[in-house]
Design an enzyme around this catalytic site. Structure first.
Site, PDB file in Angstrom:
ATOM      1  N   TYR A 165       5.005  18.350  11.523  1.00  0.00           N
ATOM      2  CA  TYR A 165       4.716  16.793  10.388  1.00  0.00           C
ATOM      3  C   TYR A 165       4.703  15.712  11.892  1.00  0.00           C
ATOM      4  CZ  TYR A 165       7.718  14.057   6.921  1.00  0.00           C
ATOM      5  OH  TYR A 165       7.265  12.263   5.849  1.00  0.00           O
TER       6      TYR A 165
HETATM    7  N1  LIG Z   1      10.470  11.707   0.603  1.00  0.00           N
HETATM    8  C1  LIG Z   1      11.025  10.955   2.388  1.00  0.00           C
HETATM    9  O1  LIG Z   1      12.482  11.843   2.235  1.00  0.00           O
HETATM   10  C2  LIG Z   1       9.902  10.711   3.081  1.00  0.00           C
HETATM   11  C3  LIG Z   1      10.802  10.577   4.106  1.00  0.00           C
HETATM   12  C4  LIG Z   1      10.431  10.132   5.409  1.00  0.00           C
HETATM   13  C5  LIG Z   1       8.676  10.019   5.329  1.00  0.00           C
HETATM   14  N2  LIG Z   1       7.422  10.040   4.108  1.00  0.00           N
HETATM   15  C6  LIG Z   1       6.917   9.946   3.597  1.00  0.00           C
HETATM   16  O2  LIG Z   1       6.411   9.870   2.518  1.00  0.00           O
HETATM   17  C7  LIG Z   1       5.040   9.335   1.709  1.00  0.00           C
HETATM   18  C8  LIG Z   1       4.807  10.057   0.485  1.00  0.00           C
HETATM   19  O3  LIG Z   1       6.217  10.553   0.929  1.00  0.00           O
HETATM   20  P1  LIG Z   1       6.364  11.139  -1.079  1.00  0.00           P
HETATM   21  O4  LIG Z   1       8.359  11.552  -0.627  1.00  0.00           O
HETATM   22  O5  LIG Z   1       6.925  10.260  -2.068  1.00  0.00           O
HETATM   23  O6  LIG Z   1       6.786  12.763  -1.451  1.00  0.00           O
HETATM   24  P2  LIG Z   1       5.414  13.554  -2.420  1.00  0.00           P
HETATM   25  O7  LIG Z   1       6.163  12.941  -3.680  1.00  0.00           O
HETATM   26  O8  LIG Z   1       5.177  14.501  -2.395  1.00  0.00           O
HETATM   27  O9  LIG Z   1       4.487  12.299  -3.397  1.00  0.00           O
HETATM   28  C9  LIG Z   1       3.083  12.108  -1.940  1.00  0.00           C
HETATM   29  C10 LIG Z   1       1.950  12.009  -2.782  1.00  0.00           C
HETATM   30  O10 LIG Z   1       0.610  12.156  -2.102  1.00  0.00           O
HETATM   31  C11 LIG Z   1      -0.422  13.285  -2.873  1.00  0.00           C
HETATM   32  N3  LIG Z   1      -0.681  14.157  -1.822  1.00  0.00           N
HETATM   33  C12 LIG Z   1      -0.126  15.178  -1.318  1.00  0.00           C
HETATM   34  N4  LIG Z   1      -1.684  16.014  -0.042  1.00  0.00           N
HETATM   35  C13 LIG Z   1      -1.937  15.683  -1.154  1.00  0.00           C
HETATM   36  C14 LIG Z   1      -3.625  15.859  -0.106  1.00  0.00           C
HETATM   37  N5  LIG Z   1      -3.950  16.585   0.593  1.00  0.00           N
HETATM   38  N6  LIG Z   1      -4.990  14.634  -0.772  1.00  0.00           N
HETATM   39  C15 LIG Z   1      -3.966  13.614  -1.886  1.00  0.00           C
HETATM   40  N7  LIG Z   1      -2.987  13.673  -1.890  1.00  0.00           N
HETATM   41  C16 LIG Z   1      -2.065  14.092  -1.650  1.00  0.00           C
HETATM   42  C17 LIG Z   1       0.335  13.832  -3.607  1.00  0.00           C
HETATM   43  O11 LIG Z   1      -0.713  13.669  -4.536  1.00  0.00           O
HETATM   44  P3  LIG Z   1      -1.393  15.455  -5.583  1.00  0.00           P
HETATM   45  O12 LIG Z   1      -0.225  16.103  -4.855  1.00  0.00           O
HETATM   46  O13 LIG Z   1      -1.716  15.607  -6.400  1.00  0.00           O
HETATM   47  O14 LIG Z   1      -2.260  14.960  -4.029  1.00  0.00           O
HETATM   48  C18 LIG Z   1       1.753  12.556  -3.879  1.00  0.00           C
HETATM   49  O15 LIG Z   1       0.908  12.253  -4.965  1.00  0.00           O
HETATM   50  C19 LIG Z   1       4.658  10.154   2.821  1.00  0.00           C
HETATM   51  O16 LIG Z   1       3.820  10.102   3.921  1.00  0.00           O
HETATM   52  C20 LIG Z   1       5.824  11.110   3.423  1.00  0.00           C
HETATM   53  O17 LIG Z   1       5.372  11.739   5.083  1.00  0.00           O
HETATM   54  C21 LIG Z   1       8.694  10.503   3.108  1.00  0.00           C
END
Ligand SMILES: NC(=O)c1ccc[n+]([C@@H]2O[C@H](COP(=O)([O-])OP(=O)(O)OC[C@H]3O[C@@H](n4cnc5c(N)ncnc54)[C@H](OP(=O)(O)O)[C@@H]3O)[C@@H](O)[C@H]2O)c1
Length: 260
Positions: A165
Site C-alpha cells: 500500500y
Molecule cells: N482511512 C484512512 O485512514 C486513510 C488514510 C490515508 C489515506 N486514505 C485513502 O483515502 C481514500 C479513501 O479511503 P476511505 O478511508 O474512505 O476508505 P473506504 O471507506 O474503505 O472507502 C473506499 C471506497 O473505495 C471504493 N473501492 C474500493 N475498491 C474499489 C475498486 N476495486 N473499484 C472501485 N471502487 C473501489 C469503495 O467502494 P466499493 O467497495 O463499493 O467499490 C469505497 O467507496 C483511499 O485512497 C485511501 O487509501 C485513507
C-alpha cells in the site's frame, strides 16, 4: 442547498462538474456531499451500486445534482467507461477526485502475497493513471480542470505495516507530480492529499486485522484524534476550486500534524 456539516457553503465549486471515485462511503462519500453543497454537479463512482445510490439520493434530497456510475478500479476498461459516462451526462469535466482505493492485508513485507501486491498495483496505482489520462482528455475539451488524488501519510516514509500500500501510494505521488508538470500547459492542475488516519471502514478493516492499530496511530497524531472524512474532503474541495489556481504538483498533508 444546505451543508449539513455545520459550516456554511461558500459556493466554492459552483457550476463545476466533478467526478469522484470511492464515493460510496468514507472520504469519497463525504466529498460528494460537500462538493455538491459547494455547488458542483457530482458523478459518484465505486463498485457497489446500492451504496452509491444512497449517497446520490441524499444529495438530491438536499437539492444537489448527483449521478452514479459503477466501475471496478482493477479493470481499466470500466474506469475509462465511467469517465466517458461523465462526458455523456454533462459534456465536460472540471474536477476529478481520484480517491477510491483498497487496503492490503497488513504486512510484514516478507509475507505480503503476490495477490496483494497485484491488487495494490491495479487498484491503488494503475487505476489512477488510467482515470487521470481519461479525465485530462475530457478536461482539455473544456479548456482545463483540476485533479486531486488521495494519497496517504503512509507513502511518506517506510511502511512496514502496509508495505505494498505504501509503495503504491508513493508511486501515486510521483504520478501526481509528473501529471502536474505534463499538463500545466493544458491548464490542468494536479495535486495530491497525503491523508492521515481517518475514521472510515478502511481503518476498521485494519483494526480488525491488527487490533490496537487505532490506538497506535492516534498516539502519533498531535491533534489527538483521527480525521473525520469531511476534513479530508474539505482540502480536496479547495484544491479543486479556482481558489487554488496557483497550486499544482503539491502533496498536501491533511493529517492532524502526524507527519510533522
Ligand atoms: N482511512 C484512512 O485512514 C486513510 C488514510 C490515508 C489515506 N486514505 C485513502 O483515502 C481514500 C479513501 O479511503 P476511505 O478511508 O474512505 O476508505 P473506504 O471507506 O474503505 O472507502 C473506499 C471506497 O473505495 C471504493 N473501492 C474500493 N475498491 C474499489 C475498486 N476495486 N473499484 C472501485 N471502487 C473501489 C469503495 O467502494 P466499493 O467497495 O463499493 O467499490 C469505497 O467507496 C483511499 O485512497 C485511501 O487509501 C485513507
Amino acid at each position: 442547498m444546505t451543508n449539513t456539516n455545520g459550516t456554511a457553503p461558500l459556493g466554492l465549486l459552483t457550476g463545476k462538474v466533478v467526478f469522484i471515485t470511492g464515493a460510496g462511503r468514507g472520504i469519497g462519500a463525504a466529498a460528494a456531499r460537500l462538493f455538491a453543497a459547494e455547488g458542483a454537479a457530482v458523478v459518484l463512482a465505486a463498485r457497489g451500486a446500492d451504496a452509491l445510490d444512497r449517497v446520490v439520493a441524499g444529495i438530491r434530497a438536499d437539492g444537489g445534482v448527483a449521478d452514479a456510475v459503477t466501475l471496478d478500479l482493477a479493470d481499466p476498461a470500466t474506469v475509462r467507461a465511467a469517465v466517458d459516462h461523465v462526458g455523456e451526462l454533462h459534456g465536460r469535466l472540471d474536477g476529478a477526485f481520484n480517491n477510491g482505493a483498497a487496503i492490503q492485508r497488513p504486512g510484514p513485507l516478507d509475507t505480503t502475497s503476490d495477490e496483494d501486491v497485484d491488487e495494490q498495483f491495479a487498484v491503488n496505482f494503475r487505476a489512477h493513471w488510467t482515470a487521470m489520462t481519461a479525465e485530462a482528455a475530457l478536461m482539455r475539451r473544456g479548456g482545463g480542470g483540476a485533479i486531486v488524488n488521495t494519497s496517504s501519510i503512509g507513502s511518506r516514509r517506510a511502511n512496514p505495516a502496509l508495505p505494498a500500500y505504501g509503495a503504491m501510494k508513493r508511486a501515486l505521488n510521483s504520478l501526481t507530480e509528473t501529471a502536474a508538470v505534463s499538463w500545466a500547459g493544458d491548464r490542468i492542475r494536479v495535486n495530491g492529499i497525503t491523508a492521515g488516519g481517518t475514521a472510515t471502514r478502511m481503518i476498521d478493516t485494519w483494526e480488525a486485522a491488527s487490533p490496537g492499530t487505532v490506538e497506535r496511530l492516534t498516539a502519533h497524531i498531535p491533534l489527538g484524534r483521527m480525521a473525520e472524512p469531511r476534513e479530508i474532503a474539505e482540502a480536496a474541495a479547495w484544491l479543486l476550486s479556482d481558489r487554488a489556481s496557483y497550486v499544482t504538483g503539491a502533496l498536501l498533508p491533511v493529517d492532524g500534524g502526524a507527519g510533522a
